[in-house]
Design an enzyme around this catalytic site. Structure first.
Site, mmCIF file in Angstrom:
data_model
loop_
_atom_site.group_PDB
_atom_site.id
_atom_site.type_symbol
_atom_site.label_atom_id
_atom_site.label_comp_id
_atom_site.label_asym_id
_atom_site.label_seq_id
_atom_site.Cartn_x
_atom_site.Cartn_y
_atom_site.Cartn_z
ATOM 1 N N HIS A 183 44.996 27.438 40.193
ATOM 2 C CA HIS A 183 44.642 27.878 38.843
ATOM 3 C C HIS A 183 45.684 28.859 38.327
ATOM 4 O O HIS A 183 46.480 29.386 39.092
ATOM 5 C CB HIS A 183 43.272 28.556 38.859
ATOM 6 C CG HIS A 183 43.104 29.520 40.003
ATOM 7 N ND1 HIS A 183 42.514 29.158 41.193
ATOM 8 C CD2 HIS A 183 43.473 30.809 40.168
ATOM 9 C CE1 HIS A 183 42.516 30.189 42.024
ATOM 10 N NE2 HIS A 183 43.107 31.206 41.435
ATOM 11 N N ARG A 280 51.474 31.383 51.346
ATOM 12 C CA ARG A 280 50.035 31.273 51.578
ATOM 13 C C ARG A 280 49.471 30.382 50.479
ATOM 14 O O ARG A 280 49.499 30.746 49.302
ATOM 15 C CB ARG A 280 49.388 32.654 51.536
ATOM 16 C CG ARG A 280 47.875 32.641 51.656
ATOM 17 C CD ARG A 280 47.355 34.046 51.412
ATOM 18 N NE ARG A 280 45.927 34.183 51.532
ATOM 19 C CZ ARG A 280 45.045 33.881 50.577
ATOM 20 N NH1 ARG A 280 45.443 33.361 49.443
ATOM 21 N NH2 ARG A 280 43.764 34.107 50.772
ATOM 22 N N ASP A 282 46.927 29.182 48.389
ATOM 23 C CA ASP A 282 45.638 29.754 48.015
ATOM 24 C C ASP A 282 44.644 28.667 47.615
ATOM 25 O O ASP A 282 44.973 27.762 46.859
ATOM 26 C CB ASP A 282 45.859 30.718 46.834
ATOM 27 C CG ASP A 282 44.583 31.414 46.429
ATOM 28 O OD1 ASP A 282 44.024 32.110 47.285
ATOM 29 O OD2 ASP A 282 44.145 31.258 45.279
ATOM 30 N N GLU A 324 44.816 28.335 53.159
ATOM 31 C CA GLU A 324 43.648 29.194 53.016
ATOM 32 C C GLU A 324 42.472 28.314 52.611
ATOM 33 O O GLU A 324 42.270 28.002 51.436
ATOM 34 C CB GLU A 324 43.878 30.287 51.959
ATOM 35 C CG GLU A 324 42.760 31.322 51.952
ATOM 36 C CD GLU A 324 41.839 31.280 50.732
ATOM 37 O OE1 GLU A 324 40.768 31.889 50.792
ATOM 38 O OE2 GLU A 324 42.187 30.637 49.729
ATOM 39 N N HIS A 388 41.300 40.430 52.801
ATOM 40 C CA HIS A 388 40.938 41.067 51.526
ATOM 41 C C HIS A 388 39.685 40.419 50.947
ATOM 42 O O HIS A 388 39.140 40.891 49.966
ATOM 43 C CB HIS A 388 42.103 40.936 50.545
ATOM 44 C CG HIS A 388 42.297 39.516 50.098
ATOM 45 N ND1 HIS A 388 42.802 38.541 50.930
ATOM 46 C CD2 HIS A 388 41.984 38.892 48.939
ATOM 47 C CE1 HIS A 388 42.815 37.394 50.287
ATOM 48 N NE2 HIS A 388 42.330 37.569 49.082
ATOM 49 N N ARG A 505 34.188 42.903 46.865
ATOM 50 C CA ARG A 505 35.322 42.881 47.807
ATOM 51 C C ARG A 505 36.206 44.115 47.664
ATOM 52 O O ARG A 505 36.942 44.451 48.582
ATOM 53 C CB ARG A 505 36.157 41.609 47.600
ATOM 54 C CG ARG A 505 35.427 40.338 47.997
ATOM 55 C CD ARG A 505 36.220 39.100 47.626
ATOM 56 N NE ARG A 505 36.429 39.023 46.186
ATOM 57 C CZ ARG A 505 37.211 38.129 45.589
ATOM 58 N NH1 ARG A 505 37.854 37.228 46.311
ATOM 59 N NH2 ARG A 505 37.348 38.125 44.288
HETATM 60 C C1 GLC Z 1 41.487 32.901 47.361
HETATM 61 C C2 GLC Z 1 41.746 34.388 47.460
HETATM 62 C C3 GLC Z 1 40.656 35.114 46.766
HETATM 63 C C4 GLC Z 1 40.602 34.663 45.336
HETATM 64 C C5 GLC Z 1 40.503 33.153 45.235
HETATM 65 C C6 GLC Z 1 40.823 32.698 43.852
HETATM 66 O O1 GLC Z 1 40.337 32.538 47.993
HETATM 67 O O2 GLC Z 1 41.841 34.762 48.797
HETATM 68 O O3 GLC Z 1 40.844 36.500 46.849
HETATM 69 O O4 GLC Z 1 39.485 35.238 44.721
HETATM 70 O O5 GLC Z 1 41.429 32.499 46.037
HETATM 71 O O6 GLC Z 1 42.222 32.777 43.643
HETATM 72 C C1 GLC Z 2 35.099 30.982 48.590
HETATM 73 C C2 GLC Z 2 36.223 30.069 48.728
HETATM 74 C C3 GLC Z 2 37.380 30.730 49.406
HETATM 75 C C4 GLC Z 2 37.660 32.081 48.821
HETATM 76 C C5 GLC Z 2 36.468 32.907 48.689
HETATM 77 C C6 GLC Z 2 36.795 34.140 47.930
HETATM 78 O O1 GLC Z 2 34.549 31.224 49.821
HETATM 79 O O2 GLC Z 2 35.841 28.931 49.475
HETATM 80 O O3 GLC Z 2 38.491 29.930 49.266
HETATM 81 O O4 GLC Z 2 38.504 32.795 49.662
HETATM 82 O O5 GLC Z 2 35.488 32.201 47.991
HETATM 83 O O6 GLC Z 2 35.690 34.967 47.926
#
Ligand code: GLC
Ligand code: GLC
Length: 630
Positions: A183, A280, A282, A324, A388, A505
């Site tokens: 995104h 990474r 995402d 991730e 994080h 968070r």
């Molecule tokens: C990943 C990141 C998380 C973020 C999400 C949307 O999961 O680790 O912090 O909110 O992507 O970008």
């Molecule tokens: C959800 C998503 C994960 C992201 C997280 C962020 O669990 O599956 O990708 O890191 O939200 O809070």
């Protein structure tokens, strides 16, 4: 417009496009011969139906060639070296650290000042949280990117980032940055022109005129940030709806459009050319959507990652992808392969470490290590105690059932235990994204606060140490959340901030804890004790070749609170790891060790042990033992 055709025709067209963008050198051509057929296959599967698939592929190749030409020589050399030694990240010397630029260093200059400390700790990888330009107001901790080519001016400049990457390389530390490619922020120029512009611009995102399609998709999609908005779409002022998996200001890109792939390949190459060695990836699970599915981890998500990987194989060989995917363990592992993502977060081991500490029962973790730890060769886990993000209980229901555990009830218990809903809990966590409809929730909190240091639990330090002793010894690359090595506590001040208040968070994303770093050599403090232990464990890990790679053999004992496994080395050496997650000492009978010679060495304290006398693990104690098979 040209659609995809035969390999030969498309190959010729791609080369012509590359030549018109500049010189095509021999190195590039050699790789092109190997890569093009694979990329062509991937493109045909993803974009075979598009009338412009061939044009997009040619354009991607032209970009890759131009990027290779522009790549500084030292990056070419370093990348080639890694590409020729693809197991470089399997070494026991590997240790990653992660931090926010602003919170840990103030800005990029402040991070640079920390390099001596990073070296002292033994870091070989530094993951800086997203540092790009973001919208005013909410930015999801940097994950709402307004421009991938601009560093957030509060943090510094792109030139400083490039210099920092070079300085880190000199210090033996590889820079890892996020590629936030699912995104963009809603104020990215692509997003703005998607709202106002023509069909080609609109097609960068998933924008629908009314609720018809959103309603149909939402029958099967999961709600990720229900506190921000329900469902997977948000309304535009003019009544249209745009796909938004995360916050309302993060709009999902439409990868069914090959020009989105092309544009994002350009942003990726730009980043890599700043000296980023690991990307990474995402939120990989969400990048492809299909009606009637959960729109997570679809086959095309893998094809897309592989296609991006091939682009790097052309333009920046040696760059590593880190996946991730915080999803079901079967899906997590599916992203790992040398031509997709070489590394992945290991959310299962992370979550089950916390599960074991809460229940004082190591059986789920033991089962996961025995059953779900193995990986394809050439790939590695990133093993972390916390990140994080929140802790989600992503274990497989069917695994739990085998141990007689009801997954739904167990998750409720774990959430209650870690967020204050359970009497006698040592933990201080905060609930994140409680979903009123599904009862689902996740947990936020720093390692020290979740482990009991905030509540002054007498075993809090032991839990922090034990959790890291596991992450440092199971294999792959351990990832340390910087600040955890001095037992950083929760920071509740986010509740005073109107923008951050809604996102728990932030409780575990505190500023660099200067007071605790000042105590790091004072063993009368929790900070000093944790620091002393973790630095010792890091040093031992980095001197123990058995801890490299991923080979692991379960070592069951009759004690449910004991997690055990062997790490076989290359030269016949074996390190046996035993960890007691319980509050009682566990005497282990000598018969358990009958497969080993009696002489063993405990490698943390370097003391000789006689296994024929058995071994007693203290409460929350662990042992790293060099043993010899009999
Ligand atoms: C990943 C990141 C998380 C973020 C999400 C949307 O999961 O680790 O912090 O909110 O992507 O970008
Ligand atoms: C959800 C998503 C994960 C992201 C997280 C962020 O669990 O599956 O990708 O890191 O939200 O809070």
């Amino acid at each position: 417009m040209t659609s995809l055709s035969t390999i030969d025709a498309d190959r010729a067209a791609a080369l012509t496009a590359a030549e018109s963008a500049g010189r095509v050198d021999d190195d590039f051509l050699t790789r092109f011969d190997a890569v093009f057929p694979r990329l062509h296959t991937l493109f045909s599967r993803l974009y075979g139906v598009r009338p412009d698939g061939g044009d997009a592929l040619a354009q991607v190749i032209a970009r890759a060639s131009a990027s290779w030409n522009a790549r500084p020589l030292d990056l070419k050399v370093g990348g080639n070296r890694r590409a020729e030694d693809p197991d470089w990240f399997q070494s026991e010397r590997m240790l990653a650290g992660v931090c926010y630029v602003d919170r840990y260093g103030g800005n990029l200059a402040g991070i640079r000042d920390q390099i001596p400390y990073f070296r002292e700790l033994g870091l070989t990888v530094l993951h800086l949280m997203p540092l790009f330009d973001v919208p005013e107001g909410g930015d999801d901790g940097g994950y709402a990117v307004s421009s991938y080519r601009r560093v957030n001016p509060r943090l510094g400049t792109m030139a400083q980032l490039t210099d920092l990457a070079a300085e880190l390389r000199l210090a033996g530390i590889s820079l890892m940055l996020d590629f936030v490619f699912n995104h963009t922020a809603d104020d990215h120029e692509w997003a703005r022109s998607a709202v106002t512009g023509d069909e080609a611009q609109r097609d960068f995102y998933l924008i629908f005129p009314d609720r018809e399609m959103p309603d149909r998709f939402e029958q099967t999609t999961r709600e990720i940030f229900p506190d921000d908005h329900r469902g997977s779409f948000v309304p535009l002022p003019d009544g249209r709806w745009v796909w938004s998996t995360f916050h309302h200001y993060q709009w999902d890109l439409n990868y069914a459009n090959p020009w989105v792939f092309d544009a994002m390949a350009g942003e990726m190459l730009f980043l890599v050319d700043q000296g980023v060695e690991l990307l990474r990836m995402d939120a990989v699970a969400f990048i492809w959507k299909r009606l009637g599915t959960a729109c997570e981890s679809l086959p095309e998500a893998h094809l897309l990652l592989q296609a991006f990987h091939e682009v790097l194989a052309l333009a920046a060989p040696g760059t590593v992808f880190v996946s991730e995917a915080i999803v079901h363990p079967d899906e997590v592992v599916a992203y790992l392969s040398p031509d997709e993502c070489e590394m992945s977060y290991n959310p299962l081991q992370m979550a089950l470490t916390w599960e074991a500490l809460a229940t004082r029962d190591g059986r789920m973790l033991q089962q996961a290590l025995e059953r779900r730890h193995a990986l394809p060769s050439g790939t590695a886990w990133l093993n972390y105690v916390r990140s994080h993000d929140d802790i989600g209980w992503t274990f497989a229901d069917e695994d739990a059932a085998e141990l007689g555990i009801d997954a739904f009830g167990h998750r409720r218990f774990l959430n209650a235990f870690y967020t204050g809903g359970f009497d006698g809990s040592f933990a201080r966590g905060v609930p994140f994204q409680q979903n009123p409809d599904t009862g689902d929730a996740r947990v936020a909190g720093t390692t020290a606060s979740l482990a009991g240091i905030e509540t002054d639990d007498p075993r809090g330090v032991d839990r922090v140490v034990l959790a890291h002793a596991l992450a440092f010894s199971t294999g792959g690359v351990p990832l340390l959340y910087l600040g955890d090595e001095v037992a950083q506590l929760n920071d509740y001040s986010y509740t005073d901030d109107p923008v951050r208040r809604g996102d728990a968070r932030w409780v575990h994303r505190a500023n660099r804890p200067r007071d605790r770093y000042a105590q790091r050599d004072d063993t009368s403090t929790a900070a000093g004790r944790v620091f002393g232990w973790l630095t010792r464990l890091i040093a031992v890990r980095q001197a123990t070749p058995e801890f490299g790679g991923n080979a692991l053999i379960g070592f069951g004992t009759p004690h449910p609170s004991v997690v055990g496994f062997q790490r076989p080395g290359q030269d016949g050496g074996v390190v046996l790891v035993l960890a007691n997650v319980g509050d009682e000492a566990v005497p282990i009978d000598p018969v358990v060790f009958s497969g080993f010679a009696p002489e063993a060495v405990e490698i943390v304290d370097e003391v000789a042990l006689d296994l024929s006398e058995g071994l007693t693990l203290p409460p929350l104690g662990f042992a790293w033992l060099r043993v010899k098979p009999r």
